[in-house]
Design an enzyme around this catalytic site. Structure first.
Site, short mmCIF file in Angstrom:
data_model
loop_
_atom_site.label_atom_id
_atom_site.label_comp_id
_atom_site.label_asym_id
_atom_site.label_seq_id
_atom_site.Cartn_x
_atom_site.Cartn_y
_atom_site.Cartn_z
N CYS A 148 4.04 -24.27 -40.97
CA CYS A 148 5.34 -24.39 -41.68
C CYS A 148 4.73 -24.59 -43.07
O CYS A 148 3.59 -24.99 -43.38
CB CYS A 148 5.94 -25.81 -41.33
SG CYS A 148 7.19 -26.10 -42.16
N ASP A 280 15.50 -21.35 -49.72
CA ASP A 280 14.15 -22.07 -48.86
C ASP A 280 12.86 -21.36 -48.98
O ASP A 280 12.91 -20.22 -49.55
CB ASP A 280 14.69 -21.74 -47.41
CG ASP A 280 13.88 -23.14 -46.81
OD1 ASP A 280 13.07 -23.82 -47.21
OD2 ASP A 280 14.45 -23.40 -45.41
N ASN A 281 11.87 -21.82 -48.56
CA ASN A 281 10.55 -21.16 -48.78
C ASN A 281 10.34 -20.38 -49.89
O ASN A 281 9.91 -19.41 -50.08
CB ASN A 281 10.67 -20.18 -47.67
CG ASN A 281 10.68 -20.78 -46.19
OD1 ASN A 281 10.17 -21.82 -46.04
ND2 ASN A 281 11.23 -20.24 -45.36
#
Length: 864
Positions: A148, A280-281
């Protein structure tokens, strides 16, 4: 050529009362290479109690996993020690999980027909079912470590809270994945020359559409990158949390690129426009604060800040957090151990340990278990292992170093850093960013000597407070001072950043007001009220208050501090000095707080009271969709009516279990008919937390209420009321209308629906209604059957138009958001007409701007 299979045996499950299914793998024969095989797998068979009242009530799980975002959604990591002890491969039940929402429920009988489409910039768009994916394409098996991007984020959150939740150092796992290479499927669809990206979309329904992201097409087509579609994990079918029945696996990149429950591959010439790909990310520049990132959307749309390849990282598993060694009984040598990984297929080339704050380093031994698969030729779990010519490294490696105990005794910390074959080394210091991702500074384990014992502490622990970072910060240390928060000589303790309070008092006002004067000015015409001991005159805001005059008049003469502070924004607080007239003396304030009106023993015919909270009990929770429920509340007695006029709201107060039961207050419009007696029905969409959004306080608190729990209600509030036959009250002034233009989105349907139902249930009411209902997906449409019924009954009186921004290929209705064209077609200005709007803030703002530009007067627009 060797073939490895698996068999099953029964044994007692230490987590459930039923015997579980345990995966046991045949050991290699002496002539076979010594490849790592999966550990014994304890397949949970029962749903944990904590999951039974969530959308994941169909998913059995291991109770050892550490939950990082409360009960739901399911975001977990295993205990670091348990993860390390399993060895190179991780069992599916201890494999970390990153879920953004509910796990799609996929039944065994549906799997053969599970479909994935390949579309977009292709010559031959195709739809393949699960059976075809297994039968038409070569299957491979390969070991891959998934990580993650939030791994080790709790360290960043300890320095300064980021927008992400707190992962410890075990947000990674390794498994043998089996399935076809993505490149083989893409070749069947024949990508066009201008295609540059593969956008992937899963079946998990989320607040902002289905989860999706993208990678470059030439990466997906490169066999050496190993991007695949997996249907097995360690030889068994994927479990629900890991993407059952089919997922993408993108080796060497962050886990967020490996889309689970895969449904679509869309080839495009630009990166994905999916909400989760954009929001995100990403690692934004360190100077971008959470406030800047919210106000300036340019940061999220800059593809330079998107994360793909993992960065180099390493962690010590031993010494464990809070491990102790007795110097009197321990041996002469301690073996420190841990893991290291890199990204993009790069090999870890060195792991180094320092015991003197980085002045000197010792080289650790590294075990490359992944390399043993390169020597293996044959099938493994139904897939060909064909790694002999692939040099890319997509797995973690384990490091170890024997350290003389005397050296540990003389040190205050053990430091770990790794380097990959591109000579990229872990940095000494943290690069803090707004999402807290890709945290990879040196891993530091402190050593404290207490008598004859050495005690070790990791930076943080995911499941509890503690760790040396928190300790140093509480002691006044600055964790960004380059000295791990330890104060050097002469350095003063860091002062905690003060909370900025908004001044709601008017400068120069020194008037003291007593209780008798407050009560004398507590009428509907002159409503004085108290907040935090200060007295305000609401007369000037009676007409302009968004909640209607009743919101102020019902507060007249009362201390409304809790309600005001809970429901009003900073904008409202900044306005308060304009209405400030003085300070209530202490004796009067104490008397006001203790002035409880006597409660009558007579049953009340009407439940709601605009000046006092009343309690109702949760009796039932009806499932509407994965994230939407109807909460059924019981009033005080069977014959009691709610007492809410059509088009108005009530305030609900619920204790927040995640915030020491402090009150959360919001306004809602029930879905139940105003004539219902003894009950109230509330349609609520649960806003679960995501990587960047903490979730809806009220909806999460409501979702956690057990049956039989009580909530407080007060009302009614609102500027608008529908009297019937086209007659409306706006702030007490009556108007007669011939039509309504109703614009809504999501649960914004509820006040709209109340008015529409009143019109449609009265055969004598000839008011016409057009409803423009905007949603992302077809399953998001609420009250659909009722809306369809009204339209079928009288299409001249009721016209409902649905439009979807993320419509499926089978959708035959309107597509896109509620646009200028749609409003011009269905909501053009008319005499004796009014627009009613309720939905997300962006929808309301956009619609307001368009409607005003098309000629609607502002007085004809009402926002619920």
């Amino acid at each position: 050529m060797a073939t490895i299979t698996q068999v099953a045996v029964d044994t007692e499950d230490e987590y459930t009362s039923k015997p579980p299914h345990i995966q046991v793998h045949n050991l290699p024969t002496p002539e076979e290479p010594n490849i790592p095989l999966p550990p014994l797998s304890l397949n949970p068979t029962e749903v944990l109690n904590v999951d039974k009242n969530t959308p994941d009530s169909h998913v059995p799980r291991d109770s050892r996993l550490i939950r990082l975002t409360g009960v739901h959604p399911f975001n977990v990591e295993p205990p670091l020690t348990a993860l390390y002890k399993e060895g190179f491969l991780t069992s599916p039940e201890l494999f970390y999980v990153r879920n953004h929402g509910a796990v799609p429920q996929v039944h065994d009988e549906d799997i053969p027909n599970w479909e994935i489409s390949i579309e977009g910039m292709v010559e031959n768009p195709i739809i393949l079912n699960f059976r075809e994916i297994l039968q038409k394409y070569d299957q491979i098996t390969a070991p891959i470590t998934l990580v993650c991007a939030g791994n080790r984020r709790k360290e960043q959150n300890t320095v300064r809270k980021s927008k992400g939740f707190s992962w410890g150092a075990a947000g990674l796992s390794t498994a043998l994945f089996t399935g076809p290479l993505m490149a083989d499927l893409l070749r069947s669809a024949k990508p066009l020359r201008k295609a540059r990206y593969v956008c992937m979309e899963g079946a998990d329904k989320l607040p902002n559409g289905h989860y999706g992201t993208s990678v470059k097409l030439n990466w997906a087509m490169d066999y050496n990158r190993g991007i695949m579609l997996a249907h097995k994990m360690n030889g068994e079918s994927l479990r629900p949390d890991h993407g059952r029945p089919l997922r993408a696996v993108v080796p060497g990149q962050i886990g967020g690129r490996s889309v689970k429950w895969l449904k679509r591959l869309i080839l495009t010439d630009t990166p994905s426009d999916n909400w989760y790909h954009i929001n995100d990310n990403r690692v934004l520049p360190t100077m971008v604060s959470p406030e800047m990132s919210s106000q300036e959307r340019k940061w999220w749309h800059d593809e330079r800040y998107a994360i793909y390849d993992l960065n180099v990282n390493s962690v010590a598993a031993y010494p464990q957090h809070e491990e102790e060694i007795d110097l009197a009984t321990a041996g002469p040598v301690y073996t420190a151990k841990g893991y290291a990984y890199a990204g993009g297929g790069r090999r870890i080339t060195r792991v180094e340990i320092s015991l003197d704050r980085g002045k000197s380093w010792r080289l650790a031994d590294i075990d490359y278990a992944e390399d043993r698969y390169r020597e293996f030729e044959g099938d493994l779990f139904g897939g060909r292992v064909d790694m002999w010519q692939r040099e890319s490294c997509f797995c973690w490696s384990f490091w170890s170093l024997d350290i003389p105990l005397a050296d540990l005794e003389c040190s205050d910390a053990l430091l770990v850093r790794a380097m990959d074959e591109a000579l990229t080394a872990q940095p000494r210091d943290m690069y803090w960013s707004v999402l807290g991702m890709m945290n990879n500074p040196w891993f530091r384990v402190t050593i404290t000597k207490e008598g004859t014992r050495l005690k070790f502490e990791h930076p943080t622990h995911p499941a509890k407070s503690g760790g040396w970072m928190e300790k140093n910060k509480k002691a006044g240390g600055d964790l960004t001072n380059g000295n791990w928060g330890e104060r050097v000589e002469g350095e003063t303790p860091a002062e905690p950043e003060p909370v900025k309070e908004i001044n709601m008092k008017k400068d120069g006002v020194n008037r003291t007001i007593d209780l008798s004067e407050l009560k004398a000015n507590s009428s509907a015409e002159k409503p004085w009220f108290v907040v935090n001991g200060e007295v305000y005159d609401g007369t000037a805001f009676l007409e302009g208050h968004p909640g209607g005059a009743i919101s102020i008049t019902s507060s007249a003469g009362l201390d409304v501090s809790e309600d005001f502070l809970a429901i009003h924004s900073e904008t409202a607080k900044f306005m308060m000095p304009d209405y400030h007239i003085g300070t209530l003396d202490k004796a009067s304030l104490d008397a006001l707080k203790n002035d409880d009106a006597p409660i009558s023993s007579e049953p009340r015919p009407v439940f709601l009271n605009s000046r006092a909270w009343a309690k109702m009990k949760l009796m039932e929770k009806k499932h509407v969709s994965w994230d939407t429920y109807i909460f059924v509340f019981e009033l005080e007695h069977d014959k009691q009516s709610l007492g809410l006029p059509i088009g108005q709201h009530l305030m609900i107060k619920v204790p927040d279990p995640d915030k020491n039961n402090e009150s959360v207050i919001r306004s809602y419009t029930p879905i139940s008919d105003t004539s219902m007696e003894g009950r109230m029905e509330l349609l609520v969409k649960i806003y679960f937390p995501t990587e960047t959004v903490p979730g809806g306080k009220m909806t999460m608190a409501l979702n956690k209420l057990p049956l039989g729990a009580q909530i407080d209600c007060k009302g009614p509030t609102g500027r608008f009321e529908y009297l019937g036959d086209g007659r409306v009250l706006i702030n007490g002034k009556e108007r007669k209308l011939r039509s309504f233009k109703m614009i809504c989105g999501g649960t914004g349907i509820t006040p709209i629906f109340q008015v529409l139902r009143a019109v449609m249930q009265d055969s004598q009411d000839r008011t016409t209604c057009v409803v423009l209902d905007g949603n992302r997906l077809e399953e998001d449409i609420l009250c659909r059957s009722e809306l369809d019924t009204y339209m079928a009954a009288d299409s001249q009186k009721c016209n409902v138009v649905h439009t979807l921004s993320k419509a499926s290929d089978s959708w035959t209705g309107r597509r896109g958001r509620i646009s200028e064209e749609l409003l011009a077609e269905f909501a053009a200005p008319e005499d004796e007409s009014m627009v009613l709007l309720c939905g997300p803030e962006p929808l309301e703002k956009s619609a307001q701007k368009i409607l005003l530009s098309q000629g609607w007067p502002e007085s004809d627009l009402h926002f619920f």
